[in-house]
Design a protein around this motif. Sequence first.
Motif, PDB file in Angstrom:
ATOM      1  N   GLN A 189       0.805  -1.217   0.000  1.00  0.00           N
ATOM      2  CA  GLN A 189       0.000   0.000   0.000  1.00  0.00           C
ATOM      3  C   GLN A 189       0.841   1.271   0.000  1.00  0.00           C
ATOM      4  O   GLN A 189       0.395   2.308  -0.486  1.00  0.00           O
ATOM      5  N   GLN A 190       2.065   1.227   0.505  1.00  0.00           N
ATOM      6  CA  GLN A 190       2.911   2.420   0.514  1.00  0.00           C
ATOM      7  C   GLN A 190       3.367   2.804  -0.899  1.00  0.00           C
ATOM      8  O   GLN A 190       3.647   3.967  -1.163  1.00  0.00           O
ATOM      9  N   GLN A 191       3.453   1.830  -1.809  1.00  0.00           N
ATOM     10  CA  GLN A 191       3.868   2.112  -3.180  1.00  0.00           C
ATOM     11  C   GLN A 191       2.679   2.377  -4.104  1.00  0.00           C
ATOM     12  O   GLN A 191       2.869   2.721  -5.274  1.00  0.00           O
ATOM     13  N   ASP A 192       1.478   2.219  -3.610  1.00  0.00           N
ATOM     14  CA  ASP A 192       0.281   2.384  -4.435  1.00  0.00           C
ATOM     15  C   ASP A 192      -0.029   3.868  -4.612  1.00  0.00           C
ATOM     16  O   ASP A 192      -0.329   4.572  -3.656  1.00  0.00           O
ATOM     17  N   ARG A 193       0.027   4.345  -5.835  1.00  0.00           N
ATOM     18  CA  ARG A 193      -0.181   5.762  -6.118  1.00  0.00           C
ATOM     19  C   ARG A 193      -1.649   6.177  -5.994  1.00  0.00           C
ATOM     20  O   ARG A 193      -1.955   7.358  -5.926  1.00  0.00           O
ATOM     21  N   LEU A 194      -2.557   5.236  -5.977  1.00  0.00           N
ATOM     22  CA  LEU A 194      -3.964   5.589  -5.750  1.00  0.00           C
ATOM     23  C   LEU A 194      -4.224   5.848  -4.271  1.00  0.00           C
ATOM     24  O   LEU A 194      -5.081   6.650  -3.917  1.00  0.00           O
ATOM     25  N   LEU A 195      -3.478   5.177  -3.405  1.00  0.00           N
ATOM     26  CA  LEU A 195      -3.648   5.368  -1.971  1.00  0.00           C
ATOM     27  C   LEU A 195      -2.756   6.476  -1.437  1.00  0.00           C
ATOM     28  O   LEU A 195      -3.101   7.158  -0.484  1.00  0.00           O
ATOM     29  N   ARG A 196      -1.572   6.632  -2.031  1.00  0.00           N
ATOM     30  CA  ARG A 196      -0.612   7.647  -1.605  1.00  0.00           C
ATOM     31  C   ARG A 196      -0.135   8.394  -2.848  1.00  0.00           C
ATOM     32  O   ARG A 196       0.818   7.990  -3.509  1.00  0.00           O
ATOM     33  N   PRO A 197      -0.813   9.472  -3.210  1.00  0.00           N
ATOM     34  CA  PRO A 197      -0.451  10.196  -4.432  1.00  0.00           C
ATOM     35  C   PRO A 197       0.949  10.791  -4.347  1.00  0.00           C
ATOM     36  O   PRO A 197       1.513  10.966  -3.267  1.00  0.00           O
ATOM     37  N   LEU A 198       1.480  11.124  -5.496  1.00  0.00           N
ATOM     38  CA  LEU A 198       2.798  11.755  -5.570  1.00  0.00           C
ATOM     39  C   LEU A 198       2.778  13.135  -4.937  1.00  0.00           C
ATOM     40  O   LEU A 198       1.805  13.866  -5.053  1.00  0.00           O
ATOM     41  N   THR A 199       3.862  13.466  -4.287  1.00  0.00           N
ATOM     42  CA  THR A 199       4.009  14.834  -3.807  1.00  0.00           C
ATOM     43  C   THR A 199       4.501  15.691  -4.970  1.00  0.00           C
ATOM     44  O   THR A 199       4.921  15.169  -6.001  1.00  0.00           O
ATOM     45  N   VAL A 200       4.470  16.982  -4.804  1.00  0.00           N
ATOM     46  CA  VAL A 200       4.917  17.871  -5.872  1.00  0.00           C
ATOM     47  C   VAL A 200       6.385  17.600  -6.206  1.00  0.00           C
ATOM     48  O   VAL A 200       6.781  17.598  -7.365  1.00  0.00           O
ATOM     49  N   ALA A 201       7.204  17.338  -5.204  1.00  0.00           N
ATOM     50  CA  ALA A 201       8.622  17.082  -5.427  1.00  0.00           C
ATOM     51  C   ALA A 201       8.861  15.775  -6.186  1.00  0.00           C
ATOM     52  O   ALA A 201       9.815  15.666  -6.947  1.00  0.00           O
ATOM     53  N   GLU A 202       7.992  14.776  -5.994  1.00  0.00           N
ATOM     54  CA  GLU A 202       8.158  13.472  -6.644  1.00  0.00           C
ATOM     55  C   GLU A 202       7.594  13.431  -8.063  1.00  0.00           C
ATOM     56  O   GLU A 202       7.921  12.544  -8.824  1.00  0.00           O
ATOM     57  N   ASN A 203       6.748  14.364  -8.403  1.00  0.00           N
ATOM     58  CA  ASN A 203       6.033  14.336  -9.669  1.00  0.00           C
ATOM     59  C   ASN A 203       6.972  14.602 -10.849  1.00  0.00           C
ATOM     60  O   ASN A 203       7.477  15.707 -11.011  1.00  0.00           O
ATOM     61  N   PRO A 204       7.189  13.597 -11.708  1.00  0.00           N
ATOM     62  CA  PRO A 204       8.085  13.812 -12.854  1.00  0.00           C
ATOM     63  C   PRO A 204       7.436  14.648 -13.963  1.00  0.00           C
ATOM     64  O   PRO A 204       8.106  15.094 -14.878  1.00  0.00           O
ATOM     65  N   TYR A 205       6.123  14.881 -13.885  1.00  0.00           N
ATOM     66  CA  TYR A 205       5.410  15.612 -14.923  1.00  0.00           C
ATOM     67  C   TYR A 205       5.116  17.062 -14.545  1.00  0.00           C
ATOM     68  O   TYR A 205       4.401  17.751 -15.267  1.00  0.00           O
ATOM     69  N   LYS A 206       5.666  17.502 -13.437  1.00  0.00           N
ATOM     70  CA  LYS A 206       5.389  18.879 -13.042  1.00  0.00           C
ATOM     71  C   LYS A 206       6.028  19.830 -14.048  1.00  0.00           C
ATOM     72  O   LYS A 206       7.014  19.507 -14.711  1.00  0.00           O
ATOM     73  N   GLU A 207       5.426  21.011 -14.151  1.00  0.00           N
ATOM     74  CA  GLU A 207       5.948  21.977 -15.106  1.00  0.00           C
ATOM     75  C   GLU A 207       7.313  22.475 -14.659  1.00  0.00           C
ATOM     76  O   GLU A 207       7.546  22.750 -13.478  1.00  0.00           O
ATOM     77  N   LYS A 208       8.195  22.569 -15.632  1.00  0.00           N
ATOM     78  CA  LYS A 208       9.520  23.090 -15.338  1.00  0.00           C
ATOM     79  C   LYS A 208       9.440  24.589 -15.198  1.00  0.00           C
ATOM     80  O   LYS A 208       8.597  25.253 -15.809  1.00  0.00           O
ATOM     81  N   LYS A 209      10.307  25.150 -14.377  1.00  0.00           N
ATOM     82  CA  LYS A 209      10.331  26.598 -14.228  1.00  0.00           C
ATOM     83  C   LYS A 209      10.834  27.197 -15.530  1.00  0.00           C
ATOM     84  O   LYS A 209      11.845  26.758 -16.079  1.00  0.00           O
ATOM     85  N   SER A 210      10.124  28.158 -16.006  1.00  0.00           N
ATOM     86  CA  SER A 210      10.535  28.758 -17.277  1.00  0.00           C
ATOM     87  C   SER A 210      11.512  29.901 -17.035  1.00  0.00           C
ATOM     88  O   SER A 210      11.529  30.529 -15.983  1.00  0.00           O
ATOM     89  N   CYS A 211      12.282  30.164 -18.018  1.00  0.00           N
ATOM     90  CA  CYS A 211      13.267  31.217 -17.958  1.00  0.00           C
ATOM     91  C   CYS A 211      12.690  32.435 -18.700  1.00  0.00           C
ATOM     92  O   CYS A 211      12.366  32.352 -19.881  1.00  0.00           O
ATOM     93  N   ALA A 212      12.543  33.519 -18.003  1.00  0.00           N
ATOM     94  CA  ALA A 212      12.002  34.724 -18.623  1.00  0.00           C
ATOM     95  C   ALA A 212      13.146  35.535 -19.226  1.00  0.00           C
ATOM     96  O   ALA A 212      14.112  35.871 -18.561  1.00  0.00           O
ATOM     97  N   VAL A 213      13.029  35.772 -20.502  1.00  0.00           N
ATOM     98  CA  VAL A 213      14.055  36.563 -21.200  1.00  0.00           C
ATOM     99  C   VAL A 213      13.582  38.002 -21.216  1.00  0.00           C
ATOM    100  O   VAL A 213      12.474  38.325 -21.626  1.00  0.00           O
ATOM    101  N   LEU A 214      14.424  38.904 -20.755  1.00  0.00           N
ATOM    102  CA  LEU A 214      14.052  40.317 -20.703  1.00  0.00           C
ATOM    103  C   LEU A 214      14.286  41.003 -21.977  1.00  0.00           C
ATOM    104  O   LEU A 214      15.030  41.100 -22.730  1.00  0.00           O
TER     105      LEU A 214
END
Length: 66
Positions: free
Chosen positions: A41-66
């Motif tokens: 159950q500890q590895q089950d993503r339906l019972l224990r969702p990913l945290t923001v830090a663990e999420n490989p699909y989170k948006e990357k920080k963009s670089c703002a060009v001035l």
Amino acid sequence: MSTRVELLQNELAQLEKEVKMERMRTSETTSEIVQFCQKHQQQDRLLRPLTVAENPYKEKKSCAVL
């Protein structure tokens, strides 16, 4: 005609495989499934969702060009 014979031969082969398959009682199987679920159950993503830090699909920080 030959396709009908081939279909029946395939069906017979499948039925022979199913007859040889080992069967288990539902009462035994359900207890094993419950144990497996509790163990993993500890590895089950339906019972224990990913945290923001663990999420490989989170948006990357963009670089703002001035």
